[in-house]
Design an enzyme around this catalytic site. Sequence first.
Site, PDB file in Angstrom:
ATOM      1  N   ARG A  58      21.161 204.378 -41.185  1.00 47.70           N
ATOM      2  CA  ARG A  58      20.709 205.717 -41.547  1.00 47.70           C
ATOM      3  C   ARG A  58      21.402 206.793 -40.712  1.00 47.70           C
ATOM      4  O   ARG A  58      21.537 207.935 -41.148  1.00 47.70           O
ATOM      5  CB  ARG A  58      19.185 205.802 -41.464  1.00 47.70           C
ATOM      6  N   GLU A  95      12.316 193.996 -30.365  1.00 41.69           N
ATOM      7  CA  GLU A  95      10.972 193.536 -30.030  1.00 41.69           C
ATOM      8  C   GLU A  95      10.943 192.001 -29.952  1.00 41.69           C
ATOM      9  O   GLU A  95      10.359 191.426 -29.045  1.00 41.69           O
ATOM     10  CB  GLU A  95       9.992 194.055 -31.080  1.00 41.69           C
TER      11      GLU A  95
HETATM   12  P1  AMP Z   1      14.644 201.685 -30.864  1.00 39.14           P
HETATM   13  O1  AMP Z   1      15.853 200.895 -30.478  1.00 39.14           O
HETATM   14  O2  AMP Z   1      13.351 200.987 -30.503  1.00 39.14           O
HETATM   15  O3  AMP Z   1      14.694 203.106 -30.365  1.00 39.14           O
HETATM   16  O4  AMP Z   1      14.622 201.743 -32.462  1.00 39.14           O
HETATM   17  C1  AMP Z   1      15.411 202.664 -33.150  1.00 39.14           C
HETATM   18  C2  AMP Z   1      16.052 202.065 -34.365  1.00 39.14           C
HETATM   19  O5  AMP Z   1      15.143 201.261 -35.112  1.00 39.14           O
HETATM   20  C3  AMP Z   1      16.520 203.161 -35.303  1.00 39.14           C
HETATM   21  O6  AMP Z   1      17.789 202.785 -35.842  1.00 39.14           O
HETATM   22  C4  AMP Z   1      15.442 203.249 -36.370  1.00 39.14           C
HETATM   23  O7  AMP Z   1      16.003 203.446 -37.638  1.00 39.14           O
HETATM   24  C5  AMP Z   1      14.698 201.914 -36.295  1.00 39.14           C
HETATM   25  N1  AMP Z   1      13.238 202.074 -36.145  1.00 39.14           N
HETATM   26  C6  AMP Z   1      12.486 201.705 -35.071  1.00 39.14           C
HETATM   27  N2  AMP Z   1      11.183 201.936 -35.256  1.00 39.14           N
HETATM   28  C7  AMP Z   1      11.087 202.524 -36.485  1.00 39.14           C
HETATM   29  C8  AMP Z   1       9.972 203.051 -37.256  1.00 39.14           C
HETATM   30  N3  AMP Z   1       8.708 203.018 -36.807  1.00 39.14           N
HETATM   31  N4  AMP Z   1      10.249 203.574 -38.465  1.00 39.14           N
HETATM   32  C9  AMP Z   1      11.525 203.622 -38.937  1.00 39.14           C
HETATM   33  N5  AMP Z   1      12.605 203.146 -38.266  1.00 39.14           N
HETATM   34  C10 AMP Z   1      12.393 202.602 -37.052  1.00 39.14           C
END
Ligand code: AMP
Length: 175
Positions: A58, A95
């Site tokens: 995205r 996770e």
């Molecule tokens: P993080 O590495 O935990 O910051 O996760 C960010 C990435 O995971 C981004 O590329 C987001 O598109 C996706 N992502 C994580 N959590 C969500 C969520 N609750 N809703 C949509 N996309 C998420």
Amino acid sequence: MDFTQFIRTIPDYPKPGIMFRDITTLISHPEGLSASVEALVSHYVPQNIDIVAGIEARGFIIGGAIAQRLGTGFIPVRKQGKLPWKTIGEDYELEYGMDRLEIHEDAIGAGARVLLIDDLIATGGTALAAATLIDRAGGMVVSAGFLVDLPELGGAGKLEDRDIPVHVLCAFDGE
Ligand code: AMP
């Protein structure tokens, strides 16, 4: 524009407990894509950005549009095994388990001022891995921009701890 009104929330996707913030409803709205892009562009015009890096997938949509408006080039930060030339990669924790991001080893000029873009920041693991890759390739991440922040997960704070200012258009409570 209140961006949160245009983002669809899907409970328990892709796993129980996650509230998935679906930006497809924002970017498919007649003014949603341009309002989002313009809001980020107006913040970044004064920052002398040399190149925009967008995170798969995205981040490509938003980052590509921002690069076009800023008059810069665009670098795709991709998942493992997708890029055709020589790459450098960075592992990061999800996770459950690990993932890997890659860029072409020659994608960034030495000292280039890079703007990092993705749709959403949660724990910050993805954006931090991308920032590390850009550093290793010789670039300087001068800022990171997202449509959505999930502040309770602390990702924006982790980027700011690494001296990368974060700019977001909206935030949601919870995960
Ligand atoms: P993080 O590495 O935990 O910051 O996760 C960010 C990435 O995971 C981004 O590329 C987001 O598109 C996706 N992502 C994580 N959590 C969500 C969520 N609750 N809703 C949509 N996309 C998420």
